[in-house]
Design a protein around this motif. Structure first.
Motif, PDB file in Angstrom:
ATOM      1  N   ALA A   9       0.863  -1.174   0.000  1.00 47.18           N
ATOM      2  CA  ALA A   9       0.000   0.000   0.000  1.00 47.18           C
ATOM      3  C   ALA A   9       0.901   1.227   0.000  1.00 47.18           C
ATOM      4  O   ALA A   9       2.104   1.122  -0.249  1.00 47.18           O
ATOM      5  CB  ALA A   9      -0.911  -0.025   1.223  1.00 47.18           C
ATOM      6  N   ALA A  10       0.333   2.402   0.267  1.00 46.72           N
ATOM      7  CA  ALA A  10       1.131   3.636   0.324  1.00 46.72           C
ATOM      8  C   ALA A  10       0.490   4.593   1.304  1.00 46.72           C
ATOM      9  O   ALA A  10      -0.728   4.593   1.523  1.00 46.72           O
ATOM     10  CB  ALA A  10       1.239   4.262  -1.057  1.00 46.72           C
ATOM     11  N   ASP A  11       1.317   5.441   1.926  1.00 51.36           N
ATOM     12  CA  ASP A  11       0.778   6.458   2.820  1.00 51.36           C
ATOM     13  C   ASP A  11       0.368   7.693   2.013  1.00 51.36           C
ATOM     14  O   ASP A  11       0.423   7.693   0.770  1.00 51.36           O
ATOM     15  CB  ASP A  11       1.784   6.788   3.921  1.00 51.36           C
ATOM     16  CG  ASP A  11       3.079   7.409   3.412  1.00 51.36           C
ATOM     17  OD1 ASP A  11       3.125   7.820   2.226  1.00 51.36           O
ATOM     18  OD2 ASP A  11       4.047   7.495   4.199  1.00 51.36           O
ATOM     19  N   ALA A  12      -0.030   8.738   2.702  1.00 50.72           N
ATOM     20  CA  ALA A  12      -0.562   9.924   2.033  1.00 50.72           C
ATOM     21  C   ALA A  12       0.449  10.596   1.111  1.00 50.72           C
ATOM     22  O   ALA A  12       0.085  11.261   0.136  1.00 50.72           O
ATOM     23  CB  ALA A  12      -1.065  10.914   3.077  1.00 50.72           C
ATOM     24  N   SER A  13       1.752  10.407   1.408  1.00 48.77           N
ATOM     25  CA  SER A  13       2.788  11.002   0.567  1.00 48.77           C
ATOM     26  C   SER A  13       3.195  10.100  -0.584  1.00 48.77           C
ATOM     27  O   SER A  13       4.089  10.451  -1.368  1.00 48.77           O
ATOM     28  CB  SER A  13       4.014  11.348   1.422  1.00 48.77           C
ATOM     29  OG  SER A  13       4.607  10.155   1.926  1.00 48.77           O
ATOM     30  N   GLY A  14       2.572   8.918  -0.690  1.00 45.72           N
ATOM     31  CA  GLY A  14       2.900   7.988  -1.768  1.00 45.72           C
ATOM     32  C   GLY A  14       4.038   7.047  -1.436  1.00 45.72           C
ATOM     33  O   GLY A  14       4.468   6.255  -2.287  1.00 45.72           O
ATOM     34  N   THR A  15       4.532   7.070  -0.202  1.00 48.22           N
ATOM     35  CA  THR A  15       5.623   6.181   0.200  1.00 48.22           C
ATOM     36  C   THR A  15       5.086   4.767   0.419  1.00 48.22           C
ATOM     37  O   THR A  15       4.028   4.574   1.020  1.00 48.22           O
ATOM     38  CB  THR A  15       6.267   6.685   1.505  1.00 48.22           C
ATOM     39  OG1 THR A  15       6.720   8.028   1.310  1.00 48.22           O
ATOM     40  CG2 THR A  15       7.437   5.804   1.916  1.00 48.22           C
ATOM     41  N   THR A  16       5.840   3.789  -0.060  1.00 46.09           N
ATOM     42  CA  THR A  16       5.399   2.394   0.036  1.00 46.09           C
ATOM     43  C   THR A  16       5.307   1.933   1.489  1.00 46.09           C
ATOM     44  O   THR A  16       6.216   2.161   2.294  1.00 46.09           O
ATOM     45  CB  THR A  16       6.380   1.480  -0.718  1.00 46.09           C
ATOM     46  OG1 THR A  16       6.411   1.859  -2.089  1.00 46.09           O
ATOM     47  CG2 THR A  16       5.975   0.014  -0.600  1.00 46.09           C
ATOM     48  N   THR A  17       4.191   1.282   1.816  1.00 44.85           N
ATOM     49  CA  THR A  17       4.007   0.636   3.117  1.00 44.85           C
ATOM     50  C   THR A  17       3.579  -0.814   2.878  1.00 44.85           C
ATOM     51  O   THR A  17       3.202  -1.183   1.766  1.00 44.85           O
ATOM     52  CB  THR A  17       2.930   1.345   3.955  1.00 44.85           C
ATOM     53  OG1 THR A  17       1.681   1.305   3.240  1.00 44.85           O
ATOM     54  CG2 THR A  17       3.318   2.788   4.237  1.00 44.85           C
ATOM     55  N   THR A  18       3.613  -1.612   3.930  1.00 48.00           N
ATOM     56  CA  THR A  18       3.107  -2.988   3.832  1.00 48.00           C
ATOM     57  C   THR A  18       2.108  -3.235   4.954  1.00 48.00           C
ATOM     58  O   THR A  18       2.091  -2.520   5.963  1.00 48.00           O
ATOM     59  CB  THR A  18       4.243  -4.027   3.922  1.00 48.00           C
ATOM     60  OG1 THR A  18       4.906  -3.900   5.187  1.00 48.00           O
ATOM     61  CG2 THR A  18       5.249  -3.829   2.795  1.00 48.00           C
ATOM     62  N   LEU A  19       1.302  -4.274   4.772  1.00 55.00           N
ATOM     63  CA  LEU A  19       0.172  -4.518   5.667  1.00 55.00           C
ATOM     64  C   LEU A  19       0.460  -5.563   6.737  1.00 55.00           C
ATOM     65  O   LEU A  19      -0.439  -6.009   7.437  1.00 55.00           O
ATOM     66  CB  LEU A  19      -1.048  -4.949   4.855  1.00 55.00           C
ATOM     67  CG  LEU A  19      -1.536  -3.921   3.831  1.00 55.00           C
ATOM     68  CD1 LEU A  19      -2.700  -4.486   3.023  1.00 55.00           C
ATOM     69  CD2 LEU A  19      -1.939  -2.620   4.509  1.00 55.00           C
ATOM     70  N   GLY A  20       1.712  -5.987   6.844  1.00 52.85           N
ATOM     71  CA  GLY A  20       2.083  -6.902   7.914  1.00 52.85           C
ATOM     72  C   GLY A  20       1.840  -8.359   7.567  1.00 52.85           C
ATOM     73  O   GLY A  20       1.508  -8.714   6.434  1.00 52.85           O
ATOM     74  N   ARG A  21       2.000  -9.205   8.585  1.00 53.75           N
ATOM     75  CA  ARG A  21       1.861 -10.651   8.402  1.00 53.75           C
ATOM     76  C   ARG A  21       0.474 -10.970   7.848  1.00 53.75           C
ATOM     77  O   ARG A  21      -0.537 -10.473   8.324  1.00 53.75           O
ATOM     78  CB  ARG A  21       2.043 -11.338   9.756  1.00 53.75           C
ATOM     79  CG  ARG A  21       2.043 -12.839   9.668  1.00 53.75           C
ATOM     80  CD  ARG A  21       2.164 -13.427  11.059  1.00 53.75           C
ATOM     81  NE  ARG A  21       2.148 -14.885  11.016  1.00 53.75           N
ATOM     82  CZ  ARG A  21       1.873 -15.652  12.054  1.00 53.75           C
ATOM     83  NH1 ARG A  21       1.591 -15.112  13.216  1.00 53.75           N
ATOM     84  NH2 ARG A  21       1.883 -16.972  11.952  1.00 53.75           N
ATOM     85  N   GLY A  22       0.441 -11.819   6.819  1.00 49.50           N
ATOM     86  CA  GLY A  22      -0.836 -12.142   6.181  1.00 49.50           C
ATOM     87  C   GLY A  22      -1.380 -10.981   5.369  1.00 49.50           C
ATOM     88  O   GLY A  22      -2.582 -10.929   5.095  1.00 49.50           O
ATOM     89  N   GLY A  23      -0.494 -10.063   4.965  1.00 51.14           N
ATOM     90  CA  GLY A  23      -0.936  -8.847   4.303  1.00 51.14           C
ATOM     91  C   GLY A  23      -1.653  -9.054   2.992  1.00 51.14           C
ATOM     92  O   GLY A  23      -2.561  -8.284   2.650  1.00 51.14           O
ATOM     93  N   SER A  24      -1.297 -10.074   2.238  1.00 50.68           N
ATOM     94  CA  SER A  24      -1.983 -10.297   0.969  1.00 50.68           C
ATOM     95  C   SER A  24      -3.422 -10.764   1.195  1.00 50.68           C
ATOM     96  O   SER A  24      -4.333 -10.376   0.466  1.00 50.68           O
ATOM     97  CB  SER A  24      -1.221 -11.327   0.124  1.00 50.68           C
ATOM     98  OG  SER A  24      -0.014 -10.777  -0.342  1.00 50.68           O
ATOM     99  N   ASP A  25      -3.634 -11.600   2.213  1.00 50.35           N
ATOM    100  CA  ASP A  25      -5.005 -11.975   2.585  1.00 50.35           C
ATOM    101  C   ASP A  25      -5.783 -10.721   2.990  1.00 50.35           C
ATOM    102  O   ASP A  25      -6.953 -10.547   2.622  1.00 50.35           O
ATOM    103  CB  ASP A  25      -4.993 -12.957   3.754  1.00 50.35           C
ATOM    104  CG  ASP A  25      -4.548 -14.353   3.340  1.00 50.35           C
ATOM    105  OD1 ASP A  25      -4.345 -14.578   2.143  1.00 50.35           O
ATOM    106  OD2 ASP A  25      -4.411 -15.215   4.235  1.00 50.35           O
ATOM    107  N   TYR A  26      -5.133  -9.862   3.756  1.00 54.20           N
ATOM    108  CA  TYR A  26      -5.773  -8.627   4.198  1.00 54.20           C
ATOM    109  C   TYR A  26      -6.132  -7.747   3.004  1.00 54.20           C
ATOM    110  O   TYR A  26      -7.228  -7.172   2.941  1.00 54.20           O
ATOM    111  CB  TYR A  26      -4.822  -7.902   5.148  1.00 54.20           C
ATOM    112  CG  TYR A  26      -5.450  -6.777   5.945  1.00 54.20           C
ATOM    113  CD1 TYR A  26      -6.814  -6.720   6.192  1.00 54.20           C
ATOM    114  CD2 TYR A  26      -4.643  -5.778   6.481  1.00 54.20           C
ATOM    115  CE1 TYR A  26      -7.364  -5.686   6.939  1.00 54.20           C
ATOM    116  CE2 TYR A  26      -5.178  -4.737   7.227  1.00 54.20           C
ATOM    117  CZ  TYR A  26      -6.534  -4.699   7.441  1.00 54.20           C
ATOM    118  OH  TYR A  26      -7.078  -3.667   8.180  1.00 54.20           O
ATOM    119  N   SER A  27      -5.225  -7.685   2.027  1.00 52.97           N
ATOM    120  CA  SER A  27      -5.528  -6.920   0.805  1.00 52.97           C
ATOM    121  C   SER A  27      -6.789  -7.449   0.142  1.00 52.97           C
ATOM    122  O   SER A  27      -7.659  -6.685  -0.287  1.00 52.97           O
ATOM    123  CB  SER A  27      -4.364  -7.010  -0.186  1.00 52.97           C
ATOM    124  OG  SER A  27      -3.194  -6.459   0.354  1.00 52.97           O
ATOM    125  N   GLY A  28      -6.907  -8.778   0.054  1.00 49.52           N
ATOM    126  CA  GLY A  28      -8.098  -9.370  -0.546  1.00 49.52           C
ATOM    127  C   GLY A  28      -9.358  -8.961   0.192  1.00 49.52           C
ATOM    128  O   GLY A  28     -10.383  -8.625  -0.420  1.00 49.52           O
TER     129      GLY A  28
END
Length: 814
Positions: free
Chosen positions: A191-210
């Motif tokens: 994902a990205a924060d308000a400034s467009g910097t890359t962030t991640t969603l943590g353990r199991g993040g791809s499931d969370y993205s879904g």
């Protein structure tokens, strides 16, 4: 609209990616599909390792980067036709060049910040999703690819960013409205924060993205595609008979995932749970399997417990002290100190006296937790109102989960009983107010046994597995193994017992196989075994830690009897054909009986007295029902009865004794029988079971053998028997002349016991005893004149083996 998320194993290589595309294309025929993709299996770990190596100044990070690049280039070559391959290769090369530049900078600076690590990890999902989009393009399948960093907005908490759902939902809607397509392809995890910097969603993040995409789009359902056919009743790596759970509620899935079920991670469920969107867990490599449907109101099933889960590598933090009693705020300060160090609390339990509170945390957090808590309560510790935080390591949590548990009494009792019978000590217990979860803290070394025991208790109604270790494969041992072989199918079909012999030993060798030995080829397997050492055997039995374990001693060895205490203390049941333990010092006998009670382990030795006859069992039944034994009269030696029933003066006495030995009726040393020692042991055991603390020296033993017969070895014994033939003939002639028969009789009455040869007349209950039969006469308060009589074959390998077998069944079916 439906959302399909594919994990790393589902896109691990070109063949798996083609399977994914088949699934996606099938789904797109019926609905618009959003496809969320993880990195190729193992790539995220490789990216993290590359960054850490670079930070440490280790140039091996370049090898990791080359490996990552080669895996993606190989996938391109296998997926994309040569004519259209260049664009895909160019994209992968470009991403890998960016990746290398970042790692070079980390190497130069010697620093890997959380922000930079998020950027590094993002390349896995970006490259895998681009691989899939290029494959779709080569197949002419219409779709749209979008970078999730343009859609999912988070804060700047790198490593585990929090989602701004309002902004995210709007951006997802805007993108789909502006870009009509049958299939949308997006990378997960990033994902990205308000400034467009890359962030991640943590353990199991791809499931969370879904789940984020599914919730934003009010999808008809979310499908999580992985390499197993749904959530399982237990971890299949630990429980062979674990089975898929076809339907489960959100709450149950949350509980199971919180306590270690690897298919889902707790944050994944939240967005779809709030909107009641069904979540279906499916197997990419077996798409026809039903999988697990997570829904608001799953259909009822016959299992009260829905699943069993576990977490290992835990530490228990114990805060104790009288200064906590009646003083508010201690819990708040404790959890505040842990929160300040971002220590996640997995389980909480507190004593009703308020004297202590215990919490379970991950082992990696334990040191930081202790520093923080001891600092928070430094004043109370200095004033001795509290003890310094105490840590218990090497722990795990095993949890039972199920909506229906709240409506069924006795679930906790079954749990504690199953674990207790198998020697699994419960360190702490927690049960949520909803009664959907019962969590137990146990030693990590016991996790596999505990989960198998509980799975057997709550799911495997078909059969119970019993694991048997047999020491001694002489006449009785061989007969026992043959009986076990013959009865294995019967026990499974009729009694639901899967009886497995997992260990065998004789005086020279031993062999262990936790999967069970083949009882048709056991002599060969034992011959290939290790050199026998009893301490090593016991140590390995403990290390195997198998559920429902039974140790069977079919020897006459004092050394083997000496290991019973160590086995009982680990809740291993002991079945003893060997009389040594129960006829040794009373303190030893009492200690073994006490250990059996303390550790809920069976200690059974029926064959010590009457081979296959139910002598001890009957005596125990009398006592348990309130009866009192006044007197016991018995012929307890099948050997001596055989000898005196066959000796008539026409054949030498020594010859009849040798026949008894040859036919397997005597002890390995026949002097134990003829000296009366074996009978003395038996009446001693009966007296002890009747509640009298006798020692072997208290038994009056009147021997009928001349003293010289007991000198020297067995060969000398037979020589002396022959030399004293006139003595034995005289005993026989005197009894016959009086119309009587010789019987070696054991008696117990009034707290005293004696054994010796007697001539009994036709009016005596022992007169008609034939062959190798034993008989026991119990005179009790209920049977004062007409005794309770137990009579039958009291010697022989077959009947003795059957008695051992019967004790094994008693031990197994508790």
């Amino acid at each position: 609209m439906q959302v399909l998320k594919f994990g790393g194993t589902s896109v691990a290589n070109a063949a798996a990616i083609n399977q994914v595309i088949d699934i996606v294309a099938t789904a797109a025929r019926h609905d618009t599909v959003v496809v969320v993709l993880s990195a190729l299996g193992g790539i995220t770990d490789a990216l993290i390792e590359a960054g850490q190596l670079a930070e440490a100044g280790n140039e091996a990070y370049q090898d990791r980067l080359r490996h990552i690049e080669q895996r993606h280039l190989t996938a391109v070559q296998e997926l994309i036709p040569v004519a259209t391959r260049s664009a895909a290769l160019s994209q992968i090369k470009q991403r890998c060049n960016e990746l290398e530049a970042i790692c070079d900078s980390v190497f130069a600076l010697g620093e890997l910040s959380a922000r930079t690590l998020d950027r590094l990890m993002s390349f896995g999902e970006l490259m895998s999703s681009q691989l899939v989009t290029e494959r779709l393009r080569s197949l002419g399948i219409a779709h749209a690819w979008q970078d999730s960093r343009q859609l999912i907005r988070t804060n700047s908490r790198f490593g585990f960013a929090e989602v701004d759902f309002d902004t995210t939902n709007q951006q997802i809607h805007d993108f789909l409205a502006a870009t009509p397509a049958p299939i949308y392809l997006v990378p997960g995890f990033i994902a990205a924060d308000a400034s467009g910097t890359t962030t991640t969603l943590g353990r199991g993040g791809s499931d969370y993205s879904g789940a984020i995409y599914a919730a934003a789009l009010r999808a008809r359902r979310l499908e999580i595609w992985t390499d197993v056919s749904g959530m399982m009743t237990a971890d299949p790596r630990l429980v062979r008979h674990a089975r898929p759970i076809p339907h489960i509620s959100y709450q149950e899935a949350m509980e199971l995932s919180h306590f270690g079920a690897k298919v889902l991670y707790p944050p994944t469920i939240q967005p779809v749970m709030h909107q009641g969107i069904p979540l279906w867990i499916k197997n990419t490599f077996a798409p026809a399997d039903h999988g697990t449907l997570v829904e608001v109101a799953p259909p009822q099933n016959h299992d009260v417990v829905r699943g069993i889960s576990s977490i290992s590598n835990l530490t228990m933090l114990n805060l104790e002290g009288s200064g906590m009693i009646g003083i508010p705020g201690f819990s708040k300060r404790l959890f505040g100190a842990l929160a300040g160090e971002r220590v996640n609390v997995i389980l909480i339990t507190q004593s009703s006296s308020e004297h202590s509170i215990s919490v379970a945390v991950g082992a990696a957090d334990a040191a930081r937790a202790k520093t923080a808590v001891d600092g928070e309560f430094a004043h109370e510790i200095d004033m001795r109102r509290l003890e310094p935080l105490r840590l218990e390591t090497g722990l795990a949590i095993v949890a039972l989960v199920g909506e229906s548990m709240k409506n069924h009494p006795g679930i906790s009792g079954r749990l504690f009983g199953a674990l207790g019978h198998n020697g699994v000590n419960i360190r702490a217990i927690a049960q949520g107010s909803s009664e959907k979860n019962i969590s137990t803290v146990i030693q990590a070394a016991d996790v596999k046994k505990a989960i198998n025991v509980l799975h057997e208790a709550f799911f495997e109604v078909e059969y119970k597995q019993v694991n048997v270790f047999v020491v001694g494969v002489g006449n009785v041992g061989r007969k026992l193994l043959e009986q076990l072989r013959q009865q294995q199918h019967y026990l499974l079909d009729k009694l639901q017992l899967q009886l497995r012999v997992v260990g065998l030993a004789n005086s020279r060798q031993f062999v262990l196989d936790p999967n069970g030995l083949d009882l048709t080829t056991w002599p060969e397997e034992l011959a290939r075994g290790e050199a026998f050492r009893l301490d090593q055997l016991v140590e390995q039995i403990h290390a195997l830690n198998l559920r429902n374990s039974v140790f069977v001693d079919v020897t006459a060895s004092a050394e083997v009897a000496g290991c019973y205490a160590a086995l009982l203390a680990k809740s291993v049941a002991v079945v003893a054909c060997n009389k040594v333990a129960c006829s040794s010092a009373y303190s030893t006998y009492a200690r073994l009986k006490g250990l059996a009670r303390e550790f809920n382990a069976n200690f059974l030795f029926e064959t010590n007295v009457g081979a296959g006859l139910p002598v001890i069992g009957t005596l125990n039944d009398l006592l348990r029902s309130g009866d009192v034994v006044q007197r016991i009269e018995a012929v307890l030696s099948g050997t001596l009865n055989f000898v005196f029933n066959h000796y008539d003066g026409r054949r030498p006495f020594a010859e009849v004794v040798r026949q008894a030995q040859d036919e397997g009726y005597t002890e390995p040393d026949p002097r134990l029988d003829l000296s009366g020692t074996d009978v003395a042991r038996k009446i001693l055991i009966l007296a002890r079971e009747a509640g009298v603390a006798l020692e072997m020296t208290d038994i009056q033993n009147t021997s009928f053998l001349p003293a010289s017969c007991l000198e020297g070895d067995v060969a000398a014994f037979y020589e002396q028997l022959a030399a004293h033939e006139s003595h034995f003939r005289q005993l026989y002639d005197e009894a016959t002349a009086a119309g009587k028969k010789l019987r070696f009789v054991a008696r117990y009455a009034g707290g005293q016991a004696a054994v010796g040869l007697q001539a009994v007349g036709p009016d005596h209950d022992l007169y008609t005893l034939k062959g190798k039969d034993n008989v026991v006469l119990f005179y009790t308060n209920r049977y004062p004149e007409q005794p309770l009589v137990i009579k039958g074959a009291g010697a022989g390998a077959d009947v003795t083996a059957s008695g051992v077998f019967a004790d094994m069944m008693r031990a197994a079916r508790v």
